[in-house]
Design a protein around this motif. Sequence first.
Motif, PDB file in Angstrom:
ATOM      1  N   ASP A 196      -0.606   4.505  -0.613  1.00 41.34           N
ATOM      2  CA  ASP A 196      -1.356   5.613  -1.198  1.00 41.34           C
ATOM      3  C   ASP A 196      -2.843   5.280  -1.125  1.00 41.34           C
ATOM      4  OD1 ASP A 196      -2.420   7.660  -2.632  1.00 41.34           O
ATOM      5  OD2 ASP A 196      -1.120   7.440  -4.378  1.00 41.34           O
ATOM      6  N   PRO A 197      -3.623   6.030  -0.343  1.00 45.66           N
ATOM      7  CA  PRO A 197      -5.045   5.670  -0.191  1.00 45.66           C
ATOM      8  C   PRO A 197      -5.830   5.774  -1.481  1.00 45.66           C
ATOM      9  CG  PRO A 197      -4.599   7.817   0.793  1.00 45.66           C
ATOM     10  CD  PRO A 197      -3.270   7.241   0.418  1.00 45.66           C
ATOM     11  N   GLY A 198      -5.377   6.599  -2.432  1.00 46.02           N
ATOM     12  CA  GLY A 198      -6.105   6.734  -3.685  1.00 46.02           C
ATOM     13  C   GLY A 198      -5.797   5.649  -4.686  1.00 46.02           C
ATOM     14  N   ILE A 213      -1.867  -5.178   1.470  1.00 45.04           N
ATOM     15  CA  ILE A 213      -2.064  -3.969   0.664  1.00 45.04           C
ATOM     16  C   ILE A 213      -2.290  -4.401  -0.783  1.00 45.04           C
ATOM     17  CG2 ILE A 213      -1.051  -1.788  -0.074  1.00 45.04           C
ATOM     18  CD1 ILE A 213       0.650  -1.870   2.462  1.00 45.04           C
ATOM     19  N   THR A 255      -4.568   2.290  -3.530  1.00 45.02           N
ATOM     20  CA  THR A 255      -4.484   0.994  -2.879  1.00 45.02           C
ATOM     21  C   THR A 255      -5.701   0.758  -2.002  1.00 45.02           C
ATOM     22  OG1 THR A 255      -3.245   1.930  -1.012  1.00 45.02           O
ATOM     23  CG2 THR A 255      -1.958   1.001  -2.840  1.00 45.02           C
ATOM     24  N   THR A 256      -5.886  -0.505  -1.657  1.00 42.37           N
ATOM     25  CA  THR A 256      -6.924  -0.914  -0.722  1.00 42.37           C
ATOM     26  C   THR A 256      -6.288  -1.816   0.324  1.00 42.37           C
ATOM     27  OG1 THR A 256      -8.612  -0.828  -2.449  1.00 42.37           O
ATOM     28  CG2 THR A 256      -9.149  -2.077  -0.466  1.00 42.37           C
ATOM     29  N   VAL A 257      -6.491  -1.494   1.586  1.00 40.50           N
ATOM     30  CA  VAL A 257      -5.921  -2.276   2.671  1.00 40.50           C
ATOM     31  C   VAL A 257      -6.949  -3.303   3.107  1.00 40.50           C
ATOM     32  CG1 VAL A 257      -4.916  -2.218   4.971  1.00 40.50           C
ATOM     33  CG2 VAL A 257      -4.497  -0.332   3.392  1.00 40.50           C
ATOM     34  N   ARG A 268       3.676   5.164   3.623  1.00 40.71           N
ATOM     35  CA  ARG A 268       2.401   4.494   3.841  1.00 40.71           C
ATOM     36  C   ARG A 268       1.710   4.288   2.498  1.00 40.71           C
ATOM     37  NH1 ARG A 268      -1.801   8.293   3.868  1.00 40.71           N
ATOM     38  NH2 ARG A 268      -1.099  10.478   3.857  1.00 40.71           N
TER      39      ARG A 268
END
Length: 460
Positions: A227-229, A242, A231-233, A225
Amino acid sequence: MTDWTRVGVLRWRRLVGRHGRALVVGFLVIAAVGIGVAAVSLASPPMIDSSEERSTTVLDVDGETSAVVTGETTLYEDGTRLRDRSVYLRSATPNLTVRTTARPDGADEVDQRLALVYRAERDGESIWSETVPLAANASTGDSPTTVRTTVDIDQVDARLAEVIDEVGGAATVHAYLRHDLTYRVDGETNERTEAVELRVSQSSYRLTGDLGGPVRTTETVPTSRPDPGRTTVMSVAGETVIVPTTASWSLGIGLLALVGAALAGLERRREPDPRAISRELERLRFAEWISTANVDVADADARVPVASLADLVDIAIDSNRRVIHDPTTGHYVVTVDGIAYTYARDGRATTAPAAVDREETVATDREETVAAAETPEPDDEAATDPSTGAGTDRIERFLQGGMGDGEDSDDDASAEETGARTDETPRSGATSEGESGAEPDERSEEGSAEDADAFVFPDR
């Protein structure tokens, strides 16, 4: 435009004037790198390894209840089948029919069983239970399978009463209708059990839930998935995109570099003069010490050129004066005690001549006077007469007195002229006496010697 904005624009123009070509090339390289990094980041965004549970429906079970009106009642007609009612009347429908159908969807070897369970419970725990099998059915393929059974409600009520009499107040007694299901998926055997309570009262009975529903298998699969730190969805046109943080920054830098290259190219076509811009920046730097006015420095005793505007401002500060900028000549001037300190607009020190020096004036007057004495005029008999010494004495006194007071010079000249006239006869007689052997006048000889020493003619 504020001073800070103007300074920034001027510095940018000076930079373009000095390194315009290098700036354009540098900006284009930065833009290419930034856009390239953004494209690579978008193609392969940073991901992290994870796992998720995926649920798959392998079997769908339909449960149905029904009852046929067989008793004495005025509410329903005899023989009417009532289906999936929330409650049934014991007097009208004393028997309950339960049917379950299993439809495999990826499962096989399905085995269904229905049973009636009596259980005594206290505080949520079973202290006694009894299971009465009702019906069973099995299939070996993926075809649907159905199991059906009929429950006599009067018998259930009687059994509940017996257990309650024995248990008393030690526990509560319940009757459950249980559905057991066994099936195979990918060679693995799975089980599911569901039970709903059958509540019987004096006049009615009912089931508290449904026996049907989908049967799902859950498996844990590795996945990745964003990386939330990093990337920005985002949702673009209904699709999930993404966007890596690196791509956002690099794309922004690339676009800014393109704008910088365009601005530098346009400014470079104007051919800015870095030296003129530097002088304007210097003027803005010392604007609080500069005033604008027309200045005439011709009356100054001397003019002193200064190498830079900063030095001129230092002189103004030290002397508690202001720098005057003459827009007509472009010169900057500070006058201190009759001395004009100047700085030229083009950055070079002013080279205007200094104030007239007295000695240079005297030398110039000497040359003009001697030249006038050497050039006889036809109409001037006194000038051509060798026996007349008025003009010669005037020149001698002027040269000996320098730049004396004007009135003294005129008086001396008049006295000499009178003396010359008085001595005119002896000077003329000197020749006669010389011819006859008489002694010349001593004062005349001394005057001649002085005249010879005084007249020093410049080389022509």
